[in-house]
Design a protein around this motif. Structure first.
Motif, PDB file in Angstrom:
ATOM      1  N   ASP A 198       2.528 -18.570 -48.924  1.00  0.00           N
ATOM      2  CA  ASP A 198       1.197 -18.619 -48.311  1.00  0.00           C
ATOM      3  C   ASP A 198       1.367 -18.829 -46.796  1.00  0.00           C
ATOM      4  OD1 ASP A 198      -1.595 -18.920 -47.920  1.00  0.00           O
ATOM      5  OD2 ASP A 198      -1.816 -19.645 -49.962  1.00  0.00           O
ATOM      6  N   ASP A 308      -4.874 -10.780 -47.221  1.00  0.00           N
ATOM      7  CA  ASP A 308      -5.950 -11.761 -47.397  1.00  0.00           C
ATOM      8  C   ASP A 308      -6.963 -11.735 -46.245  1.00  0.00           C
ATOM      9  OD1 ASP A 308      -7.332 -13.799 -48.625  1.00  0.00           O
ATOM     10  OD2 ASP A 308      -6.105 -15.389 -47.772  1.00  0.00           O
ATOM     11  N   ARG A 405      -7.392  -9.070 -51.283  1.00  0.00           N
ATOM     12  CA  ARG A 405      -8.532  -9.858 -51.740  1.00  0.00           C
ATOM     13  C   ARG A 405      -9.804  -9.004 -51.709  1.00  0.00           C
ATOM     14  NH1 ARG A 405     -10.145 -15.735 -49.323  1.00  0.00           N
ATOM     15  NH2 ARG A 405     -11.130 -14.475 -47.711  1.00  0.00           N
ATOM     16  N   ASP A 421     -10.686 -16.354 -54.529  1.00  0.00           N
ATOM     17  CA  ASP A 421     -10.598 -17.803 -54.746  1.00  0.00           C
ATOM     18  C   ASP A 421     -11.538 -18.203 -55.880  1.00  0.00           C
ATOM     19  OD1 ASP A 421      -8.923 -17.804 -52.611  1.00  0.00           O
ATOM     20  OD2 ASP A 421     -10.339 -18.704 -51.198  1.00  0.00           O
ATOM     21  N   HIS A 479      -1.804 -19.960 -59.015  1.00  0.00           N
ATOM     22  CA  HIS A 479      -1.976 -20.260 -57.588  1.00  0.00           C
ATOM     23  C   HIS A 479      -3.004 -21.374 -57.420  1.00  0.00           C
ATOM     24  CE1 HIS A 479      -2.191 -19.743 -53.297  1.00  0.00           C
ATOM     25  NE2 HIS A 479      -3.392 -19.204 -53.294  1.00  0.00           N
TER      26      HIS A 479
HETATM   27  C1  GLC Z   1      -7.529 -17.831 -48.835  1.00  0.00           C
HETATM   28  C2  GLC Z   1      -6.879 -17.121 -50.008  1.00  0.00           C
HETATM   29  C3  GLC Z   1      -6.012 -18.093 -50.768  1.00  0.00           C
HETATM   30  C4  GLC Z   1      -4.984 -18.695 -49.832  1.00  0.00           C
HETATM   31  C5  GLC Z   1      -5.667 -19.347 -48.642  1.00  0.00           C
HETATM   32  C6  GLC Z   1      -4.678 -19.802 -47.583  1.00  0.00           C
HETATM   33  O1  GLC Z   1      -8.428 -18.770 -49.271  1.00  0.00           O
HETATM   34  O2  GLC Z   1      -7.818 -16.532 -50.822  1.00  0.00           O
HETATM   35  O3  GLC Z   1      -5.385 -17.446 -51.851  1.00  0.00           O
HETATM   36  O4  GLC Z   1      -4.217 -19.625 -50.513  1.00  0.00           O
HETATM   37  O5  GLC Z   1      -6.547 -18.429 -48.030  1.00  0.00           O
HETATM   38  O6  GLC Z   1      -3.982 -18.732 -47.097  1.00  0.00           O
END
Ligand code: GLC
Length: 666
Positions: A198, A308, A405, A421, A479
């Motif tokens: 991430d 993302d 996403r 999310d 996740h």
């Molecule tokens: C967004 C994404 C999530 C990720 C977060 C930090 O909320 O959807 O999956 O963990 O950003 O990058």
């Protein structure tokens, strides 16, 4: 039969590859009326009609009884009354006496009132009335899907290893922490093929950089994990940090590759790194440029990415934030009462993803300056397209893992999606199940939800039940968000056998799941089907909302409630119950058509094998590569002599079915 109509002057989305010739609108027996200004249409719904589709959305498989707004939205707190999620998928099927597919092709916001205002009416509307309408009529809902999918082109093919189990967390913050995750999995003999990185692997959240303090040996880490057959999958965000000296930023500014505000300045907004610009993904040149940046990581041995924040998410825009600060001053010292307090809250809560912001910046799309809100739903699609086209140039013919996403139909050719999310809620587990077939209809086959839930704290039983569902999702990834309870299989301070068993079963099922996925992708079919697709004459099957067919041979009925010892399962015909305690088959029993209460413990999975079908089972393995596809046991029910297995090298992006299908007859 496909009919295509063009209303107004729609902006091209490139969702449809081969467009049939447009016809003059002459009406349809069911699609009743177009408004005088042609900003939409209505479609009559018979009492018995089911409305399938709309891809990523809340609520059930049957979409009747709610308003959905097609508008890519960053909404991690979505609930039953939410109207828009991360993707915009304007395809639905009205299925009853007739099976009518409807695709509304426009990149702007569309409202689908599916019998919410008037139960007998589907009403579709949008601001401008510029859209292409496709009506597809076939003998069955499944045939409608197939025709539609032929129109929009073949779904994305991920590499075979991407069907393994992936472990993610926001974030594994150092090389050592990543090594630790790999170690815990391997020590506990928990199968694993991917660890996700991430945002904290980047230097201050800047795309295409590596934080060398936390990951001094990034290249070595990639190498080491590859030796253990584990792929590192980094995140790429849509926003580029504004920072002098940062090459991506400097190049983007110099070449005019960022979205512009009304004054022609680079549009400045805030996301994780603070102030950012969004690359103009709709501008061909900018898209090519951004895509080629992935090379930075490809060159380090990376072969998978997740894109993302590409709705695009806006925490705040610089201009709007300035206004908010000024307005907030007015509230200082005031006695905030019933009106002013809520106004004040609205002002603060309205900072993020504000519609005014989406109307305040511009793209250069095919040489034309277009305001963002008119093409909003294309941003994530074109970001993913940017990466995919670059991969084709940089690594021709090779499958690279890629999912996004935000999405729009058309993006299904370039990558998969995760369902955005979610929360560690039982209702979101069920929603994960319900979204899968709806997404398949729209071409998104490689998909899955954040297993265990992203936001809020997970409980061990939730993660186990969710894993028991997740093993049937093409994208299988646990996740969770920063600050929430850890939810790796070993995180609950107890033995890991039950997780090992459930994930292990995925690896036993891999030859089947991969075969069914590839057949669906290469034949424009469904990987996961609602029961009503197969038994349209059976009213109970048609209205079953929490069971699915996975591929040709099996039905699943996961437990979606806390503290349940099992659940009622509806069998539209005689089936064979296969009970697995982890990887072990512990029971085979033929069940009659009808309703049964099936007890299922937390470490068990029940699968329902259809009559005259077969299910191949491998011995399993701790990585996809370790699964032996030549040694398969065949579970049968009825007259199924053989199973048609699909196999390939798992890497070639240009595969066809021919030459890859093999009968299994053990
Ligand atoms: C967004 C994404 C999530 C990720 C977060 C930090 O909320 O959807 O999956 O963990 O950003 O990058």
């Amino acid at each position: 039969m496909i009919r295509r109509y063009v209303f107004g002057n729609p902006i091209e989305t490139e969702a449809v590859l081969r467009k049939p010739k447009a016809e003059q609108w002459e009406g349809d027996e069911q699609v009743l009326a177009f408004g005088a200004n042609q900003t939409g249409f209505t479609c009559k719904l018979e009492q018995e009609d089911i409305v399938y589709g709309l891809g990523e959305n809340v609520r059930g498989i049957n979409k009747r009884g709610w308003i959905y707004v097609s508008h890519c939205s960053d909404n991690p707190n979505h609930q039953e009354d939410t109207r828009s999620l991360y993707g915009a998928h304007n395809f639905l099927i009205v299925s009853g006496k007739r099976n009518l597919g409807i695709f509304v092709d426009t990149p702007e916001q569309v409202i689908f009132d599916v019998g919410y205002t008037r139960p007998e009416l589907l009403s579709v509307s949008m601001d401008s009335g510029n859209y292409e309408l496709y009506l597809i009529e076939e003998a069955s809902a499944e045939a409608v899907v197939q025709e539609f999918r032929r129109l929009i082109g073949q779904s994305y093919l991920p590499p075979k290893w991407a069907f393994g189990y992936g472990q993610s967390r926001w974030s594994y913050r150092t090389s050592e922490e990543v090594r630790q995750v790999a170690r815990r999995f391997r020590e506990n003999h928990l199968p694993l093929d991917m660890i996700y990185l991430d945002i904290d692997y980047m230097e201050r959240y800047k795309d295409f950089t590596i934080d060398r303090e936390r990951f001094p040996d990034f290249e070595l880490l990639v190498e080491e994990l590859k030796e253990q057959k584990i792929h590192l999958v980094p995140i790429i965000d849509g926003g580029v940090k504004v920072e002098a000296g940062y090459d991506v930023y400097e190049e983007g500014v110099k070449n005019g590759y960022f979205c512009k505000d009304e004054d022609g300045e680079n549009f400045t907004l805030g996301v994780w790194p603070g102030k950012c610009h969004y690359p103009d993904m709709l501008n061909d040149e900018a898209r090519l440029w951004f895509g080629r940046k992935y090379r930075f990581l490809l060159d380090k041995g990376i072969d998978g990415f997740w894109n993302d924040m590409n709705e695009p998410a806006i925490f705040y825009s610089e201009k709007h934030l300035k206004k908010v600060f000024e307005q907030l001053e007015e509230y200082r010292g005031q006695n905030l009462d019933i009106c002013s307090f809520f106004e004040f809250c609205g002002l603060v809560q309205g900072i993020s993803n504000n519609e005014e912001d989406y109307r305040s910046f511009y793209h250069n799309y095919r040489g034309e300056r277009i305001r963002h809100d008119r093409v909003h739903n294309l941003f994530g699609y074109y970001m993913t397209r940017s990466a995919s086209e670059a991969f084709e140039e940089l690594e021709p013919g090779r499958r690279i893992l890629l999912f996004s996403r935000a999405s729009y139909i058309g993006m299904h050719r370039y990558g998969g999606i995760w369902m955005g999310d979610n929360k560690s809620w039982w209702s979101h587990l069920k929603m994960n199940l319900q979204m899968l077939p709806s997404l398949n209809m729209c071409g998104f086959l490689y998909t899955g939800a954040d297993l265990g839930g992203f936001g809020s704290d997970a409980t061990r039983d939730l993660v186990l039940r969710w894993t028991a569902l997740g093993i049937f999702m093409p994208l299988l990834r646990n996740h969770s968000a920063d600050g929430t309870r850890r939810q790796e299989p070993y995180a609950f301070g107890e033995a890991t056998e039950d997780f090992r068993g459930l994930i292990g079963l995925r690896y036993r099922l891999l030859p089947y799941l991969y075969s069914e996925f590839m057949k669906a992708a290469l034949k424009n079919g469904m990987y996961a089907r609602p029961l009503g697709f197969v038994w349209p004459e059976d009213p109970v099957a048609r209205h079953t909302e929490d069971q699915l067919l996975i591929g040709e041979s099996i039905m699943i009925a996961p437990v979606c409630e806390q503290n349940a010892i099992g659940r009622s399962v509806y069998l539209p015909e005689e089936m064979k119950l296969l009970r697995f305690r982890g990887t072990e088959l512990t029971e085979e029993r033929v069940l009659m058509r009808g309703l049964h209460f099936i007890e299922t413990a937390l470490d068990e999975v029940t699968i329902y094998l259809r009559k005259d079908h077969a299910l191949p089972l491998a011995a399993g393995g701790e990585t996809v590569e370790a699964v032996d596809w030549r040694k398969l046991a065949l579970l049968r029910f009825g007259e199924a002599a053989a199973y048609e297995l699909y196999d390939d090298d798992g890497m070639d992006s240009g595969v066809k079915l021919e030459g890859h299908l093999f009968p299994v007859q053990s």
